[in-house]
Write a protein that holds these residues in place. Structure first.
Motif, mmCIF file in Angstrom:
data_model
loop_
_atom_site.group_PDB
_atom_site.id
_atom_site.type_symbol
_atom_site.label_atom_id
_atom_site.label_comp_id
_atom_site.label_asym_id
_atom_site.label_seq_id
_atom_site.Cartn_x
_atom_site.Cartn_y
_atom_site.Cartn_z
ATOM 1 N N LEU A 40 26.266 22.173 28.830
ATOM 2 C CA LEU A 40 24.896 22.594 29.116
ATOM 3 C C LEU A 40 24.859 23.887 29.928
ATOM 4 C CD1 LEU A 40 23.138 19.239 30.134
ATOM 5 C CD2 LEU A 40 22.802 20.528 28.035
ATOM 6 N N GLN A 41 25.766 23.957 30.912
ATOM 7 C CA GLN A 41 25.637 25.042 31.873
ATOM 8 C C GLN A 41 26.390 26.305 31.482
ATOM 9 O OE1 GLN A 41 26.289 22.726 35.755
ATOM 10 N NE2 GLN A 41 24.441 23.921 36.030
ATOM 11 N N ILE A 42 27.425 26.150 30.684
ATOM 12 C CA ILE A 42 28.196 27.332 30.311
ATOM 13 C C ILE A 42 27.909 27.708 28.858
ATOM 14 C CG2 ILE A 42 30.480 28.400 30.277
ATOM 15 C CD1 ILE A 42 29.783 27.351 33.038
ATOM 16 N N ALA A 45 24.090 28.072 28.391
ATOM 17 C CA ALA A 45 23.370 28.620 29.545
ATOM 18 C C ALA A 45 22.314 29.644 29.131
ATOM 19 C CB ALA A 45 24.360 29.250 30.515
ATOM 20 N N PHE A 48 19.202 28.074 27.676
ATOM 21 C CA PHE A 48 18.371 27.362 28.655
ATOM 22 C C PHE A 48 17.750 28.327 29.653
ATOM 23 C CE2 PHE A 48 20.804 23.497 27.392
ATOM 24 C CZ PHE A 48 19.707 22.791 26.966
ATOM 25 N N ARG A 49 18.470 29.387 29.964
ATOM 26 C CA ARG A 49 17.908 30.345 30.912
ATOM 27 C C ARG A 49 16.666 31.001 30.298
ATOM 28 N NH1 ARG A 49 20.418 33.508 35.715
ATOM 29 N NH2 ARG A 49 21.454 31.505 35.943
ATOM 30 N N ARG A 56 8.392 29.731 33.214
ATOM 31 C CA ARG A 56 7.771 30.071 34.495
ATOM 32 C C ARG A 56 7.059 31.410 34.467
ATOM 33 N NH1 ARG A 56 10.966 33.342 38.382
ATOM 34 N NH2 ARG A 56 12.432 34.382 37.069
ATOM 35 N N LEU B 249 18.925 22.453 34.362
ATOM 36 C CA LEU B 249 20.368 22.326 34.482
ATOM 37 C C LEU B 249 21.078 23.472 33.772
ATOM 38 C CD1 LEU B 249 21.485 19.193 35.278
ATOM 39 C CD2 LEU B 249 22.810 19.774 33.270
ATOM 40 N N GLY B 250 20.666 23.681 32.522
ATOM 41 C CA GLY B 250 21.322 24.694 31.704
ATOM 42 C C GLY B 250 21.136 26.084 32.257
ATOM 43 N N SER B 251 19.981 26.341 32.845
ATOM 44 C CA SER B 251 19.732 27.705 33.304
ATOM 45 C C SER B 251 20.557 28.032 34.549
ATOM 46 C CB SER B 251 18.243 27.908 33.574
ATOM 47 O OG SER B 251 17.848 27.138 34.670
ATOM 48 N N GLY B 252 21.247 27.024 35.107
ATOM 49 C CA GLY B 252 22.078 27.298 36.276
ATOM 50 C C GLY B 252 23.296 28.142 35.951
ATOM 51 N N GLY B 253 23.873 27.922 34.788
ATOM 52 C CA GLY B 253 25.041 28.707 34.404
ATOM 53 C C GLY B 253 26.255 28.367 35.261
ATOM 54 N N GLY B 256 25.046 29.319 39.220
ATOM 55 C CA GLY B 256 23.681 29.009 39.639
ATOM 56 C C GLY B 256 22.873 30.229 40.031
ATOM 57 N N ARG B 257 21.634 29.959 40.333
ATOM 58 C CA ARG B 257 20.715 31.043 40.683
ATOM 59 C C ARG B 257 20.779 31.383 42.164
ATOM 60 N NH1 ARG B 257 16.409 31.972 37.164
ATOM 61 N NH2 ARG B 257 16.400 30.639 35.328
ATOM 62 N N THR B 263 14.082 27.980 39.994
ATOM 63 C CA THR B 263 12.659 28.146 39.683
ATOM 64 C C THR B 263 12.068 26.876 39.113
ATOM 65 O OG1 THR B 263 13.267 28.972 37.522
ATOM 66 C CG2 THR B 263 12.893 30.586 39.244
ATOM 67 N N GLN B 264 12.851 26.177 38.335
ATOM 68 C CA GLN B 264 12.280 25.067 37.574
ATOM 69 C C GLN B 264 11.822 23.931 38.472
ATOM 70 O OE1 GLN B 264 11.971 25.535 34.048
ATOM 71 N NE2 GLN B 264 12.303 27.465 35.079
ATOM 72 N N ALA B 283 22.229 21.610 40.264
ATOM 73 C CA ALA B 283 22.910 22.290 39.162
ATOM 74 C C ALA B 283 22.254 23.625 38.861
ATOM 75 C CB ALA B 283 22.898 21.410 37.918
ATOM 76 N N GLU B 284 20.941 23.711 39.092
ATOM 77 C CA GLU B 284 20.267 24.975 38.817
ATOM 78 C C GLU B 284 20.617 26.011 39.879
ATOM 79 O OE1 GLU B 284 16.035 24.984 39.060
ATOM 80 O OE2 GLU B 284 15.862 26.864 37.966
ATOM 81 N N GLY B 287 24.831 25.883 40.042
ATOM 82 C CA GLY B 287 25.525 26.031 38.769
ATOM 83 C C GLY B 287 26.565 24.961 38.503
ATOM 84 N N PHE B 288 27.416 25.282 37.557
ATOM 85 C CA PHE B 288 28.473 24.380 37.127
ATOM 86 C C PHE B 288 29.412 24.071 38.288
ATOM 87 C CE2 PHE B 288 32.665 23.946 34.869
ATOM 88 C CZ PHE B 288 32.400 22.704 34.325
#
Lengths: 648, 379
Positions: A40-42, A45, A48-49, A56, B249-253, B256-257, B263-264, B283-284, B287-288
């Protein structure tokens, strides 16, 4: 219970074994979780970003400031001023009816506005803001702001609205703006998203509409962060739009103002054109209306008053209105004949008061006739028979071609609404449009600017300016855009014989300055400012033989709409033409009586830059002129003090 | 070696017990709780109230409870197991009759100073009772049907009561943890195979019963299962939780931010951002790397519990330590699976991180048992 140590030993080993097995399973599951997290995160990413940003961030367009419009001297014709409006978010208001009731106790809310708001509320989603009241002044908005705690869901907002400080004077030139309508949107294939900004104003009529693209500018945008409920949390960044281009018109606001006032209550039009570069110094159509009414939203009653007025205040008579040019056309006919070498200045025609052409009698305006008439006299006294004779010799095609060379019957491209092309007919036109052969009688009628011949005041001014200069002048309305000077209207030489032009001009000079000229009473006596002109009276009805036998009824005994149109064209100074003017007074009667004085007065204003000395007027006129000037000045002051009382 | 054979002299006594606390485990627990404070501070928009500060106070209280539990000999707790279990069951019954309804479910008793969720307490007391049971039961009998039937009843009674609240998440946790303890105690694997098979049958029954008069779950529970199976079906309705959770979660990369930059969650796209879905904020924002760190801390906690269990000399200590480890594992495994879209949304908090008093107190008390087992191990 008793148990053997051996059993316990075995049980403990079994427990350890199973604990490790379970631990292994758990580790495996944790590994699965980590892998899922990584996926999900890599791996996903970016996707989802993107979704998160979409979540928003909202983009709101920012309306650019519309380009302002000035006259040639920098006087403001149209500008933007902050306007306040009241926004209602139904969701926040709770009981909408109660909030509206409270609000209408504070500020005046027209019932139709409330009705419109109600329909909008019922149609839209409850969190979308709707405009409850528009174009409020500072005082009203303060009242609302002070009472804000008692008015949930109500917010005052500031925007820009168009103001036309010159009121009626430029209604026809500049036009007006209004909010984008569904109809406007339906006309466009891919409407600029900016048009969807609530209450965005676009040009509806006139210059505002024709140069919409230049005046509008480009939209800016701000990115705002919204939460899950759609509420604005903060502004992330903003890119200001590009304001529309400022426009400077060639028109002189003072002269326009005078012209408009001078036309007064008549249904009339005047065009003042600069002979050097074609600048339209004044382009006035009366009666007029206050364009600010339309910006604010005109009431049904006021609008009906404007549309039902027989003087047609909404029509821009200077460019839209076409009229038979009458005797003002005689210069065209005679020049065509001179250029063809068919007549000389000394050739005379005998005028017995009528001419019989193929069995039909064509009358001169003077029943007794003019006797022997040469070119100069024919212009000076406006003898019709001379032109009947001349036109038959020249033929309609030559006359029509000359008319077009002089700017009649062709459309001048001006950024104004409904610019008419008029009509300079020829044989080909009649057979194409009417499906009939051209008759010699048509030529006879055309020679004195009657029949099919049609011209707008603008075209007549262009014709006069071209005769005065011999150049292919074309009218210019825009002097500069954002300070960049626009191409001048001073054209090339038309290639007409200068001697012939001089003869025409001398004839026009005689009209105005010869004791027997039709425009003599409206002459200019200041040396160096002498004027040359030509009157015209165009019939709007046919005079039957029976009527003629009973004696032609004079104009003042006829109902207004059947009276003749009065026209006058002129240029001055005679030796060095600076301005060409055309005047038409609809159903005004004789051109020399109704139109010539207006043309002369406007000409003097133009020549002396607004302050003509009384000495320039003929002695007999001075006291009347003085009284008139004082009256106009008083009216102007009154209007300046109380702009709204004028034509409410 | 049963506890009767303990050589009491060989276990630490008095204040020396503090030295024998499993300090690394204590530190790990504190670190995980600290992660919780950080996240609660962040989701409140950079504020200690309304979540971080109460959570911190509860953590201190919980640490106190853990210490007290740890210093009391483990055999005392073994003897108290049956009582603790009965008290929990009574409390569960009390919730049934006097409980407060929150979020559509009846879950807690208002004690005045705090709201007690007996279902949380139940998770640990049932493990205790099972451990005590198997400590008492000779190992060779553990696979006999009658001796299997008794612990199954011990598990099913609270499970049934919790399911009636209704609280699907806790019921599953109770069953899984109880089953885990039974498995560790040496019950024959054939029983588990049978249970898993019939579990699958039950799942089928649950789906079959939908819309009929004997519907086994509430409608919202069915909806949650539906949206788990296909979240895209209704992204703004019932699938909203999962969709938004995955987006955050996914937008954290990778990294993370940044702290407080998420933001979410802060813009309320995420529901229950401070409770069940707090992992998505972590996680946002971190991140991972942040997610993996928390996961590692959890694994280390479990490793320490398992080490304690394997070193223990009596069955109760071993089983209770492992039972706590299983319960703890189930907490975070179910929660994380849920927010990552691997399991339906069943309402299980992230242990020691999610905002919530009962779970925090009960978990720390449970680790107190592990500590006690560690301290009172004959040396």
């Amino acid at each position: 219970m008793s148990r053997s140590p051996k059993d316990l030993e075995g049980a403990h080993r079994k427990l350890s074994r199973r604990a490790l097995l379970l631990g292994g399973l758990q580790l495996g599951f944790v590994g699965g979780l980590a892998a899922r997290m990584r996926y999900l995160q890599i791996d996903q990413a970016d996707q989802f970003r993107l979704l998160a940003e979409e979540n928003r961030i909202n983009i709101r367009l920012l309306a650019p400031a519309r380009g302002e419009i000035f006259d040639r001297n920098g006087r403001t014709l149209a500008h933007n001023s902050p306007s306040y409006r009241i926004i209602l978010v139904p969701e926040d208001a709770g009981d909408v009816e109660q909030v509206i009731a409270k609000l209408s106790e504070l500020i005046p809310l027209p019932p139709e506005d409330i009705e419109r708001a109600r329909t909008e509320i019922s149609r839209n989603r409850p969190f979308l803001p709707i405009t409850l009241a528009d174009q409020l002044n500072w005082e009203d908005i303060s009242k609302v702001a002070v009472n804000a705690p008692a008015l949930p869901g109500i917010t005052p907002e500031v925007g820009l609205t168009r103001i036309y400080p010159q009121l009626d004077d430029f209604a026809h030139v500049v036009g007006y703006v209004g909010p984008v309508s569904d109809y406007d949107l339906s006309k466009l294939e891919a409407p600029d998203p900016i048009l969807r900004i609530p209450r965005f104003q676009i040009g509806k009529v006139g210059f505002e509409a024709k140069r919409e693209d230049t005046l509008r500018g480009t939209a800016g945008a701000k990115r705002i962060e919204v939460n899950a409920g759609g509420r604005v949390m903060r502004e992330l960044d903003r890119k200001e739009g590009q304001a529309g281009a400022d426009m400077q018109l060639a028109v002189d606001a003072d002269l326009q103002n005078y012209a408009q006032a001078r036309l007064g209550g008549e249904s009339a039009a005047v065009v003042v054109m600069d002979c050097e570069n074609g600048d339209l110094r004044a382009i006035a159509s009366a009666p007029s209306f206050d364009p600010n009414q339309f910006v604010r939203g005109i009431s049904v009653a006021d609008y009906r008053m404007l549309t039902e007025d027989p003087y047609r205040p909404l029509a821009n008579k200077t460019v839209q209105g076409t009229y038979p040019p009458g005797s003002t056309f005689k210069m065209v006919a005679s020049l065509a004949a001179l250029e063809e070498g068919l007549i000389g200045p000394e050739d005379t025609v005998y005028c017995p008061g009528h001419l019989e052409v193929s069995g039909r009698k064509f009358h001169c305006w003077k029943r007794g006739g003019h006797g022997h008439v040469d070119l100069n006299t024919s212009l000076k006294q406006s003898c019709d028979v001379y032109y009947y004779d001349l036109a038959i010799k020249v033929g309609i095609d030559k006359i029509s071609a000359m008319a077009k060379r002089l700017g009649l019957g062709i459309r001048h491209d001006l950024p104004m609404s409904a610019v008419a092309s008029g009509l300079a007919p020829n044989r080909e036109w009649k057979s194409r449009v009417k499906g009939q052969d051209w008759l010699v009688g048509d030529t006879v009628n055309a020679s004195i600017g009657q029949g099919f011949m049609l011209a707008s005041p603008l075209q007549l001014a262009v014709m006069t300016a071209r005769l005065a200069t011999g150049r292919d002048l074309s009218p210019r309305l825009i002097k500069s855009i954002d300070g960049v000077e626009q191409p001048s209207g001073a054209g090339e030489m038309l290639g007409l014989n200068e001697n012939n032009l001089r003869m025409i001009r001398r004839g026009m000079y005689s009209v105005s300055n010869d004791r027997r000229g039709t425009g003599y009473r409206s002459r200019i006596i200041a040396e160096g400012m002498r004027m040359a002109g030509k009157s015209g009276t165009s019939q709007v009805r046919n005079i039957t033989a029976a009527e003629r036998a009973a004696g032609v009824i004079s104009n003042k005994d006829l109902p207004w709409e059947r009276r003749d149109h009065a026209l006058y064209v002129c240029f001055a100074p005679f030796d060095d033409p600076k301005f060409a003017i055309s005047v038409i007074v609809e159903h005004g009667g004789g051109g020399s009586k109704a139109a010539a004085p207006i043309a002369r007065d406007v000409m003097l204003q133009a020549l002396y830059n607004g302050t003509p000395p009384l000495e320039a007027y003929p002695k007999g006129d001075r006291s009347r002129i003085k009284a008139q000037q004082e009256r106009l000045e008083r009216e102007r002051l009154k209007r300046a003090e109380n702009p709204d009382s004028d034509r409410a | 070696m049963s506890y009767l054979e303990y050589n009491a002299k060989s276990t630490p006594t008095g204040l020396r017990k503090i030295l024998y606390l499993n300090w690394p485990l204590t530190l790990l627990l504190a670190s995980v709780a600290a992660v919780g404070f950080l996240m609660l501070y962040s989701v409140a928009g950079g504020s200690f109230s309304p979540w971080a500060e109460p959570q911190f106070k509860r953590f201190l209280l919980g640490m106190g409870v853990m210490l007290v539990v740890a210093l009391i000999p483990i055999w005392f707790w073994r003897n108290m197991s049956i009582l603790a279990y009965l008290v929990s069951v009574v409390l569960l019954l009390a919730v049934e009759f006097f409980g407060t309804v929150g979020m559509g479910a009846q879950r807690w008793i208002d004690l005045g100073f705090m709201r007690l969720q007996p279902s949380e307490l139940m998770k640990i007391t049932s493990v205790m009772l099972l451990a005590a049971y198997y400590d008492w039961l000779p190992p060779e009998r553990s696979s006999r049907p009658i001796w299997v039937f008794i612990p199954v009843m011990m598990i099913l009674l609270p499970t049934f009561l919790v399911l009636r609240q209704p609280d699907l998440g806790t019921s599953i946790l109770l069953m899984a943890a109880g089953g885990g303890v039974m498995f560790l105690a040496g019950v024959h694997w054939a029983y588990f195979a049978a249970v898993i098979a019939s579990g699958l049958g039950l799942v089928a029954a649950v789906f079959q019963s939908r819309g009929t008069e004997w519907q086994l779950l509430k409608n919202y529970q069915y909806l949650r299962i539906d949206t788990f199976l296909d979240p895209s079906q209704d992204p703004l309705g019932a699938g909203y939780h999962i969709t938004q959770s995955k987006i955050a979660l996914g937008s954290g990369g990778w990294s993370g931010r940044g702290y407080m930059q998420g933001t979410q969650s802060r813009l309320n796209f995420l529901p229950e951002k401070h409770t069940d879905f707090i992992f998505t904020t972590l996680a946002e924002e971190f991140g991972f790397i942040g997610g993996l760190t928390l996961l590692s801390l959890y694994v280390l906690i479990i490793v320490f519990c398992v080490v304690t269990a394997l070193a223990a000399k009596d069955r109760f200590s071993s089983l209770v330590s492992l039972g706590v480890a299983i319960t703890f594992f189930l907490f975070f495994a179910v929660n994380m699976s849920m927010v990552m879209g691997l399991a339906p949304v069943v309402g299980v908090p992230l242990p020691l991180v999610s905002y919530g008093g009962s779970a925090m107190l009960v978990l720390l008390a449970a680790f107190g048992l592990v500590q006690s087992a560690n301290i009172h191990r004959p040396r």
